[in-house]
Design a protein around this motif. Structure first.
Motif, PDB file in Angstrom:
ATOM      1  N   GLU A  10       0.751  -1.032   0.012  1.00 51.08           N
ATOM      2  CA  GLU A  10       0.092  -0.027   0.114  1.00 51.08           C
ATOM      3  C   GLU A  10       0.982   1.451  -0.098  1.00 51.08           C
ATOM      4  O   GLU A  10       0.587   2.109  -0.613  1.00 51.08           O
ATOM      5  N   VAL A  11       1.829   1.191   0.798  1.00 52.59           N
ATOM      6  CA  VAL A  11       2.783   2.431   0.825  1.00 52.59           C
ATOM      7  C   VAL A  11       3.526   2.486  -0.602  1.00 52.59           C
ATOM      8  O   VAL A  11       3.682   3.564  -0.997  1.00 52.59           O
ATOM      9  N   ASP A  16       4.717   8.206  -5.044  1.00 52.06           N
ATOM     10  CA  ASP A  16       4.824   8.923  -6.348  1.00 52.06           C
ATOM     11  C   ASP A  16       6.252   8.851  -6.939  1.00 52.06           C
ATOM     12  O   ASP A  16       6.675   8.979  -8.221  1.00 52.06           O
ATOM     13  N   CYS A  17       7.315   8.153  -6.377  1.00 57.95           N
ATOM     14  CA  CYS A  17       8.419   7.992  -6.596  1.00 57.95           C
ATOM     15  C   CYS A  17       8.921   6.625  -6.788  1.00 57.95           C
ATOM     16  O   CYS A  17      10.158   6.301  -7.168  1.00 57.95           O
ATOM     17  N   VAL A  18       8.305   5.510  -6.193  1.00 54.90           N
ATOM     18  CA  VAL A  18       8.803   4.290  -6.328  1.00 54.90           C
ATOM     19  C   VAL A  18       8.466   3.494  -7.830  1.00 54.90           C
ATOM     20  O   VAL A  18       7.229   3.784  -8.334  1.00 54.90           O
ATOM     21  N   GLY A  35      -0.400  -3.403 -10.684  1.00 53.57           N
ATOM     22  CA  GLY A  35      -1.321  -2.256 -11.197  1.00 53.57           C
ATOM     23  C   GLY A  35      -1.379  -0.939 -11.046  1.00 53.57           C
ATOM     24  O   GLY A  35      -1.792  -0.241 -11.502  1.00 53.57           O
ATOM     25  N   ASP A  36      -0.214  -0.671 -10.032  1.00 54.70           N
ATOM     26  CA  ASP A  36       0.292   0.802  -9.952  1.00 54.70           C
ATOM     27  C   ASP A  36       1.452   0.967 -10.759  1.00 54.70           C
ATOM     28  O   ASP A  36       2.052   2.101 -10.871  1.00 54.70           O
TER      29      ASP A  36
END
Length: 69
Positions: A10-11, A16-18, A35-36
């Protein structure tokens, strides 16, 4: 698998940077694009190398890609 993997994912997903998670070890290695849009790469176990060589990797990070050699 980490006991708190759901919270960790979740984190990572809310960040926005991983762009990639690199970890080890799995005896055969695995890759997954979630999915992200985060790339997850689990490297082969160094125990699988036996006496045939070194167990290490080198990661090159560029603006547009990551290369693991």
């Amino acid at each position: 698998m980490a006991w708190d993997y759901a919270e960790a994912l979740e984190v990572i997903g809310n960040s926005d940077c991983v762009v990639a998670v690199l970890c080890g070890h799995d005896h055969f290695g695995q890759y997954h694009l979630d999915g992200d849009g985060v790339h997850h790469c689990t490297f082969c176990s160094p125990l699988n190398r036996g006496d045939d060589g070194d167990a290490f990797g080198l990661v090159h990070v560029f603006d547009d890609r990551i290369e693991v050699v």
